[in-house]
Design an enzyme around this catalytic site. Structure first.
Site, short mmCIF file in Angstrom:
data_model
loop_
_atom_site.label_atom_id
_atom_site.label_comp_id
_atom_site.label_asym_id
_atom_site.label_seq_id
_atom_site.Cartn_x
_atom_site.Cartn_y
_atom_site.Cartn_z
N GLU A 208 0.86 -1.48 -0.05
CA GLU A 208 0.07 0.17 0.42
C GLU A 208 0.89 0.94 0.13
O GLU A 208 0.32 2.37 0.45
CB GLU A 208 -0.91 -0.08 1.59
N GLU A 291 -8.40 -0.23 14.19
CA GLU A 291 -9.30 -1.24 13.12
C GLU A 291 -9.13 -2.71 13.22
O GLU A 291 -7.89 -3.00 13.86
CB GLU A 291 -8.58 -1.16 11.93
N ASP A 318 -13.41 -4.27 10.40
CA ASP A 318 -13.32 -4.48 9.10
C ASP A 318 -13.39 -5.86 8.75
O ASP A 318 -14.61 -6.54 8.42
CB ASP A 318 -11.68 -4.33 8.49
N LYS A 343 -15.77 -1.43 2.06
CA LYS A 343 -15.17 -1.82 1.18
C LYS A 343 -15.76 -2.35 0.23
O LYS A 343 -16.33 -3.20 0.23
CB LYS A 343 -14.13 -3.16 1.69
N ARG A 372 -8.29 -1.34 -1.34
CA ARG A 372 -7.80 -2.58 -0.98
C ARG A 372 -6.05 -2.84 -0.98
O ARG A 372 -5.28 -2.11 -2.03
CB ARG A 372 -8.32 -3.66 -1.64
N SER A 373 -5.08 -3.90 -0.32
CA SER A 373 -3.66 -3.71 -0.94
C SER A 373 -3.37 -4.26 -2.21
O SER A 373 -2.65 -3.65 -2.61
CB SER A 373 -3.00 -4.43 -0.34
#
EC number: 4.2.1.11
Length: 433
Positions: A208, A291, A318, A343, A372-373
């Site tokens: 990321e 998170e 998440d 997401k 997202r990654s």
């Protein structure tokens, strides 16, 4: 229904994401020529309750990660079911695809197939209406630019290093607008690179765009960030707060029923010990958001965490909630967490994404719109964040074009909104009032 807004063609293809893995891209064209294109993201640490991302499984092709089945499902099945429908009826289109799939987790057609079409339809409809996507989705009152959660140190599943937590983030809360918030974040990012170099540490970046150095502990990761904030000319807490994505499901040992923090002197922790560990971090450092502090199935542990820290910091679910209104409703009912990570590919359609954000807000939970990654140049989430006035976005660090694309789109949106644009900074945490 205007014939001009009817869907004339739907076409999917296999493209590449930021990790060199295939993903789905969809083009939708309306009768008047209005065109929308959307690319679907993909996660590295995925919640077990997420909607199913359909992969081919053919090891001879992309190591089994091809998405030709999902592409074929769009081109052969989904397209037939929505051709001729009005692109402006998002509810009908998403509902048609969900019914066609017929499973609870979109495993037949693939959430990646359905989502690609869902987002591309909205984009085409926005073009047809002559509106930017954020305005088309959000209406007249869409004007809040989100506080960015910038992931500047990567660990866990996002990096090959010895840090337990997946993300260490900065939140520029004292900025007067998004443009200045982005500048503050960029300056701290570059300052951090200098700090890490000075310590002889690796400055390669993770999935990321954040740095992925080998540090002695999770606390040291926070310490080097605080140093970088100060060296960039800002005050920790007052100007820039810290956020953590612990991604605890990744270091939970199911057999031992313990959390294994390899970077700590006493690695094995019960849920109670882990909550106490977090409480100490929150007392010591200017942490505003955390998170996935516990495993996605450890609801009793989550309850303890919520009781201990739920009034002090934002507790984001998440893997816990997976952008699913049923899961979120359970959390709200049990008083677990006070925020949901949004997401789009966890649930697999724009309609369901917007429903989750709406439910969160009604319960005084915040909604953090997230990448997202595995990403692409697609910047739909920037528009969703502004459309819903969510007030927070999580879209990576200040490097890698797949991350910067979202920030640049937010700059354009802020410029377009002009004096109507707002940036709430620390006041965006209405769940802590």
């Amino acid at each position: 229904m205007s014939q001009k807004d009817s869907i004339r063609s739907v076409r999917a293809r296999e493209i590449m994401d930021s990790r060199g893995n295939p993903t789905v891209e969809v083009d939708v064209t309306l009768e008047d020529g209005s065109f929308g294109r959307a690319a679907v993201p993909s996660g590295a640490s995925t919640g077990e309750h997420e909607a199913v991302e359909l992969r081919d499984g053919d090891k001879k092709r992309y190591g089994g990660k091809g998405v030709q089945k999902a592409v074929d499902n769009v081109n052969a099945k989904i397209s037939k079911s929505i051709l001729g429908l009005s692109a402006t009826d998002q509810l009908q289109i998403d509902g048609t695809m969900i019914a066609l799939d017929g499973t609870a987790n979109k495993s037949k057609l693939g959430a990646n197939a359905i989502l690609g079409v869902s987002m591309a339809v909205a984009k085409a409809a926005a073009v047809h209406a002559g509106l930017p996507l954020y305005r088309y989705i959000g209406g007249t009152f869409a004007r809040e630019l989100p506080v960015p959660m910038m992931n500047i140190i990567n660990g866990g599943a996002h990096a090959d290093n010895n840090i337990d937590f997946q993300e260490f983030m900065i939140l520029p809360v004292s900025a007067p607008n998004f443009k200045e918030a982005l500048r503050m974040g960029a300056e701290v990012f570059h300052s951090l690179k200098t700090v890490l170099k000075g310590k002889g540490l690796n400055t390669a970046v993770g999935d990321e765009g954040g740095f992925a150095p080998n540090l002695t502990s999770n606390s040291e990761a926070i310490e080097v960030i605080l140093t970088a904030i100060e060296k960039a000319g800002y005050k920790p807490d007052l100007d820039i707060k810290i956020g953590l994505d612990c991604a605890a499901s990744e270091f939970y040992d199911e057999k031992k029923k313990k959390y294994i923090l390899k970077a700590e002197k006493k690695p094995e922790k019960t849920a109670e010990e882990l909550v106490e560990y977090y409480s100490n971090l929150v007392s010591k450092y200017p942490i505003i958001t955390m998170e996935d502090g516990l495993d996605e199935n450890d609801w009793s542990g989550w309850k303890k965490l919520s009781e201990k820290l739920g009034k002090k910091i934002q507790l984001v679910g998440d893997d816990l909630f997976v952008t699913n209104i049923k899961k979120l409703a359970q959390g709200i009912d049990k008083g677990i967490g006070n925020s949901i990570l949004i997401k789009v590919n966890q649930i697999g359609s724009l309609t369901e994404t917007l429903s989750a954000i709406e439910m969160a807000k009604k319960a005084q939970y915040t909604a953090v719109v997230s990448h997202r990654s595995g990403e692409t140049e697609d910047a739909t989430i920037s528009h969703i964040a502004v459309a819903t006035n969510s007030g927070q976005i999580k879209t990576g660090s200040l490097s890698r074009t797949d991350r910067i694309a979202k920030y640049n789109e937010l700059l354009r949106i802020e410029e377009e909104l002009g004096k109507n644009a707002t940036y709430s900074g620390v006041n965006t945490f209405y769940n802590l009032r």
